[in-house]
Motif scaffolding. Sequence first.
Motif, PDB file in Angstrom:
ATOM      1  N   SER A  48     -10.331   2.573  -2.679  1.00 16.14           N
ATOM      2  CA  SER A  48      -8.468   1.905  -3.017  1.00 16.14           C
ATOM      3  C   SER A  48      -9.138   1.370  -4.348  1.00 16.14           C
ATOM      4  O   SER A  48      -9.896   1.402  -5.400  1.00 16.14           O
ATOM      5  CB  SER A  48      -8.546   0.908  -2.037  1.00 16.14           C
ATOM      6  OG  SER A  48      -8.985  -0.331  -2.353  1.00 16.14           O
ATOM      7  N   THR A  77      -5.069   8.545   2.115  1.00 14.49           N
ATOM      8  CA  THR A  77      -4.551   9.396   2.479  1.00 14.49           C
ATOM      9  C   THR A  77      -5.904  10.658   1.920  1.00 14.49           C
ATOM     10  O   THR A  77      -4.622  11.895   2.851  1.00 14.49           O
ATOM     11  CB  THR A  77      -3.850   9.377   0.712  1.00 14.49           C
ATOM     12  OG1 THR A  77      -3.018   8.191   0.296  1.00 14.49           O
ATOM     13  CG2 THR A  77      -3.125  10.602   0.738  1.00 14.49           C
ATOM     14  N   ASN A  87       1.126  -0.805   0.219  1.00 14.84           N
ATOM     15  CA  ASN A  87       0.131   0.060  -0.086  1.00 14.84           C
ATOM     16  C   ASN A  87       1.135   1.553   0.078  1.00 14.84           C
ATOM     17  O   ASN A  87       1.880   0.816   0.934  1.00 14.84           O
ATOM     18  CB  ASN A  87      -1.172  -0.019   1.706  1.00 14.84           C
ATOM     19  CG  ASN A  87      -2.118  -0.864   0.925  1.00 14.84           C
ATOM     20  OD1 ASN A  87      -1.950  -1.856   0.360  1.00 14.84           O
ATOM     21  ND2 ASN A  87      -3.569  -0.990   1.774  1.00 14.84           N
ATOM     22  N   HIS A  92       0.905   5.482   0.254  1.00 16.52           N
ATOM     23  CA  HIS A  92      -0.172   6.350   1.006  1.00 16.52           C
ATOM     24  C   HIS A  92       0.377   8.210   0.783  1.00 16.52           C
ATOM     25  O   HIS A  92      -0.310   8.976   0.737  1.00 16.52           O
ATOM     26  CB  HIS A  92      -0.216   6.640   2.448  1.00 16.52           C
ATOM     27  CG  HIS A  92      -0.883   5.275   3.069  1.00 16.52           C
ATOM     28  ND1 HIS A  92      -2.352   4.591   1.847  1.00 16.52           N
ATOM     29  CD2 HIS A  92      -0.188   4.262   3.348  1.00 16.52           C
ATOM     30  CE1 HIS A  92      -1.457   3.136   2.710  1.00 16.52           C
ATOM     31  NE2 HIS A  92      -1.258   2.436   3.656  1.00 16.52           N
ATOM     32  N   ILE A 111       1.738   7.479  -5.003  1.00 14.17           N
ATOM     33  CA  ILE A 111       0.409   8.151  -5.691  1.00 14.17           C
ATOM     34  C   ILE A 111       0.827   8.506  -7.396  1.00 14.17           C
ATOM     35  O   ILE A 111       0.264   7.493  -8.360  1.00 14.17           O
ATOM     36  CB  ILE A 111      -0.230   7.856  -4.708  1.00 14.17           C
ATOM     37  CG1 ILE A 111      -0.708   7.255  -3.230  1.00 14.17           C
ATOM     38  CG2 ILE A 111      -1.365   8.398  -5.066  1.00 14.17           C
ATOM     39  CD1 ILE A 111      -2.000   8.382  -2.632  1.00 14.17           C
ATOM     40  N   VAL A 145      -2.992   2.179  -3.730  1.00 23.42           N
ATOM     41  CA  VAL A 145      -3.577   3.392  -3.865  1.00 23.42           C
ATOM     42  C   VAL A 145      -4.671   3.229  -2.849  1.00 23.42           C
ATOM     43  O   VAL A 145      -5.977   3.194  -3.212  1.00 23.42           O
ATOM     44  CB  VAL A 145      -3.084   3.993  -4.593  1.00 23.42           C
ATOM     45  CG1 VAL A 145      -1.675   4.641  -4.628  1.00 23.42           C
ATOM     46  CG2 VAL A 145      -3.638   3.996  -5.850  1.00 23.42           C
TER      47      VAL A 145
END
Length: 446
Positions: A327, A356, A64, A66, A71, A351
């Motif tokens: 997501s 975020t 993942n 963040h 991103i 992402v």
Amino acid sequence: MTTQVSKAATVPGPTGHPLLGMLPALRDDLLGSILNGFHEHGDVVAYHVGLPRGPRAVSADVVNVHHPDGIHQVLTTPQVFSRRASAYEILREFIGEGLLTSEGDRWLRQRRTLQPLFTPHRVGRYVELMADEAARVVDDMALTTGSVVDLYQLTQRYAMRVVGRALFGDDIDDVVPRLQELMPILGDLALARALQVVKLPLSWPTPRSRRIAGVRATQYEIVDRIIAERQSRTGGDEHEDMLGRLFAARDPETGQALSVADIRDQVLVFLLAGHETTSAGLAFTMHLLGRHPEVQERVAAESGTGNSELVRAAVMEGMRLYPPVYSMERMSESDITISGYRIPANTKVIVAPWVTHRHPQFWPDPERFDPGRFLGRQERPRYAYFPFGGGPRSCIGEHFALLEMTVLLSALLARYRIDTRTERLAVVPRVTLRPAGEVRATLTVR
């Protein structure tokens, strides 16, 4: 048979179950687990799911990302991060190869062909339709003081009628109830398939495969019948609705038209994306306004003057806290470094707006509902906020969705006050983020 042994070993992350890794935690509380992972391990977090080692079908690492800079890498470099990920493969099984699920040259041709249908000028033509449907919602309720409604049911019907009329014109009364019933079933089946450790081919006659085939056949039958009826009328492109425009659309580089199968797949994408995400985003925003009456009154007052800026800001803040697309998955096609960590090829990378959008570096007091965050000049990085994705694969219907949500919210607040202060909002991460049950609110006439 290849074996994967923690390909992202250099990336920090939680350990999880000794045999199944993070699979049980992610299944039980996906949103809480990835938020905790961020707070405990930082902007790049690895989750091992499945057995400690073995083939990718039963043992894999998920990374993942963040931070907005990372991103940006994931969403804007499709040559490195493709949609060759399980979530899109599963959606492809359900709704074909439309703009959401296609890849490579096929996707590029579709995007070129469809982009002119979603310019602000073209989308602006649907405002009257949206206003008609918003007035229907407000008038049909005929509420008295203290009426309790399910905001999600209300917004689902509105969103399905708007996208249905935009696609097919006004003759949708027999279609909307069937589609509204099918879409949540499709979402639940897709999620169940996504969570299977070993995914059996849909050609195998298991009970789940037969149910998937039945739902898929029903939705195809509905859309195919509408397309066939339209084709019987002088080729299908004489209408000003979106279906007519799909028949008339041409690739600006090649002049190629969409095939009937292409049109059906695009319609299914528009129905799924245009219904699920919009209705949930609206219901979440209304719930938040109902918990903050002072903010609600400011939004209603500004909307009453004909200025929708604060209404739009409220919608955007609602999608910050409860992003319907919580997501997004990609697959790394080559080794790459993100935020100082090596991500090997063939790693699933996620992402998550859910995380975020709560990053304290970019959102002070992140759990506070404050539409003012989206007024005036904003100094945040581009990918601190991305409810509609980003890069070349950003949502083509972003302007349509924001306009649709703003129109209904303005109409509803002009007539009613929303009160949800005694209600709790529970959400579940399905294909999109959805309420776990009713989104109850008490509405009083202004």
